[in-house]
Scaffold this active site. Structure first.
Site, PDB file in Angstrom:
ATOM      1  N   LYS A  86      12.280  56.373 -10.287  1.00 35.68           N
ATOM      2  CA  LYS A  86      13.552  55.687 -10.024  1.00 35.68           C
ATOM      3  C   LYS A  86      14.730  56.603 -10.375  1.00 35.68           C
ATOM      4  CE  LYS A  86      11.638  51.053 -10.699  1.00 35.68           C
ATOM      5  NZ  LYS A  86      11.348  49.920 -11.575  1.00 35.68           N
ATOM      6  N   GLN A 107      12.540  47.601 -17.488  1.00 31.55           N
ATOM      7  CA  GLN A 107      11.223  47.755 -16.865  1.00 31.55           C
ATOM      8  C   GLN A 107      10.226  46.767 -17.478  1.00 31.55           C
ATOM      9  OE1 GLN A 107      10.670  49.717 -14.206  1.00 31.55           O
ATOM     10  NE2 GLN A 107       8.498  49.252 -14.089  1.00 31.55           N
ATOM     11  N   ASP A 126      17.639  44.007 -10.269  1.00 31.09           N
ATOM     12  CA  ASP A 126      16.275  43.535 -10.007  1.00 31.09           C
ATOM     13  C   ASP A 126      16.281  42.179  -9.303  1.00 31.09           C
ATOM     14  OD1 ASP A 126      14.056  45.103 -10.723  1.00 31.09           O
ATOM     15  OD2 ASP A 126      14.402  44.762 -12.864  1.00 31.09           O
TER      16      ASP A 126
HETATM   17  N1  GUN Z   1       7.581  46.198 -13.115  1.00 27.17           N
HETATM   18  C1  GUN Z   1       6.912  46.229 -11.929  1.00 27.17           C
HETATM   19  N2  GUN Z   1       7.777  46.082 -10.897  1.00 27.17           N
HETATM   20  C2  GUN Z   1       9.009  45.957 -11.441  1.00 27.17           C
HETATM   21  C3  GUN Z   1      10.298  45.785 -10.875  1.00 27.17           C
HETATM   22  O1  GUN Z   1      10.501  45.705  -9.661  1.00 27.17           O
HETATM   23  N3  GUN Z   1      11.328  45.704 -11.786  1.00 27.17           N
HETATM   24  C4  GUN Z   1      11.129  45.771 -13.124  1.00 27.17           C
HETATM   25  N4  GUN Z   1      12.186  45.657 -13.914  1.00 27.17           N
HETATM   26  N5  GUN Z   1       9.932  45.925 -13.678  1.00 27.17           N
HETATM   27  C5  GUN Z   1       8.876  46.021 -12.828  1.00 27.17           C
END
Ligand code: GUN
Length: 306
Positions: free
Chosen positions: A56, A100, A123
């Protein structure tokens, strides 16, 4: 149909979306003298999470977005994490905040998601954004289902009236995916670990979204001939070759790719399917957050998708 034309190229679609996002992040810099910014908080050292966050940050930097990573120890207190988020909520130079998931067991994910300022919730997990999505008035849409929808809308000429079946009912994928497909005029079924005779449902699916987290669980017996299959799973298996120190194993999805390839009309690969699209959609949401936080119009580059 040639095998290659059956494969839905998520990397290509992500590249296409990121090329559209880049002028908007540059335009933001020209207008406001700083880049759109994203802060990612990671708690603990879950190896998969570390890789996702690294990717990311890399993509953000490549496409004109300032990114910062806050790494916290796995035993950090819930209060300390909340304090970090509160500081970011107040910082007007922070546009997007992403915590995350999963978080360690002693921290309530629900509580943490609730603390994030909904205007910085790239998100789309905060109840305000989640609720708006289900009411057809979305602001930030969860990145993975948004990425899946983007590919489906490009691959299927007319999605209206299709039978869509989702395996998995998580807040990250299953539930928001159902809302997006419903808004796209699909008939939607969500199946999950307690569903009886899952195949009875999946064999009726024109569109099958698989988000179960079990490596290669779905074989051709689940698939209606001619279905479009979207594999959300990312599972790391030990490589079958002789183990050596640099052996990172192999990535597989929740779908037995080779086995399903014959029956399905189209399928996303792992890697190179949903994963890159999730990241591209995060960049989209971050740049959108930056414009919204400056009370500036944001050009809807997802017109035709939503
Ligand atoms: N863990 C797995 N997918 C995601 C996501 O799209 N966002 C976040 N914050 N954590 C994740």
């Amino acid at each position: 149909m040639a095998i290659v034309s059956k494969i839905i190229d998520g990397k290509m679609y992500a590249g296409k979306l990121l090329e559209e996002i880049y002028p908007l992040s540059k335009g933001f810099f020209d207008n406001f003298n700083r880049k759109p910014s994203l802060t990612v908080i990671i708690v603990g050292d879950n190896p998969a999470s570390k890789i996702y966050v690294k990717n990311k940050i890399l993509i953000a930097n490549k496409y004109g977005i300032d990114s910062k990573e806050i790494i916290l120890a796995s035993d950090v207190s819930e209060d300390k994490l909340i304090k970090h988020i509160s500081t970011l909520n107040r910082d007007e130079n922070v546009d997007g905040i992403l915590v995350q998931l999963p978080l360690p067991k002693h921290i309530s994910e629900k509580k943490i998601i609730n603390i994030i300022n909904p205007s910085k919730d790239v998100d789309g997990f905060h109840p305000t954004n989640f609720g708006k999505l289900f009411m057809g008035d979305s602001k930030f849409i969860p990145c993975t289902p948004l990425g899946c929808l983007y590919m489906l809308k490009h691959e299927i000429e007319d999605i209206k009236g299709k039978n869509a079946v989702i395996i998995g009912r998580s807040n990250i994928v299953g539930k928001p995916m159902a809302s997006l497909l419903l808004s796209s005029d699909c008939s939607v079924t969500i199946t999950h670990s307690r569903t009886k005779n899952i195949q009875e449902h999946t064999r009726k699916a024109d569109i099958l979204i698989v988000a179960v987290g079990i490596p290669e669980m779905i074989d051709e017996t689940f698939i209606k001939p001619g279905a479009i299959v979207i594999d959300v799973g990312i599972n790391r298996l030990k490589s079958k070759t002789k183990h050596n120190a640099s052996d990172k194993g192999i990535l597989v999805g929740d779908v037995k790719f080779e086995n399903v390839l014959n029956t399905a009309k189209k399928i996303t690969p792992v890697p190179g399917g949903v994963g890159p699209m999730t990241i591209a959609c995060l960049m989209h949401n971050t740049v959108k957050a930056a414009y919204i936080n400056k009370k500036h119009d944001f050009i809807n580059i997802l017109e035709g998708i939503l």
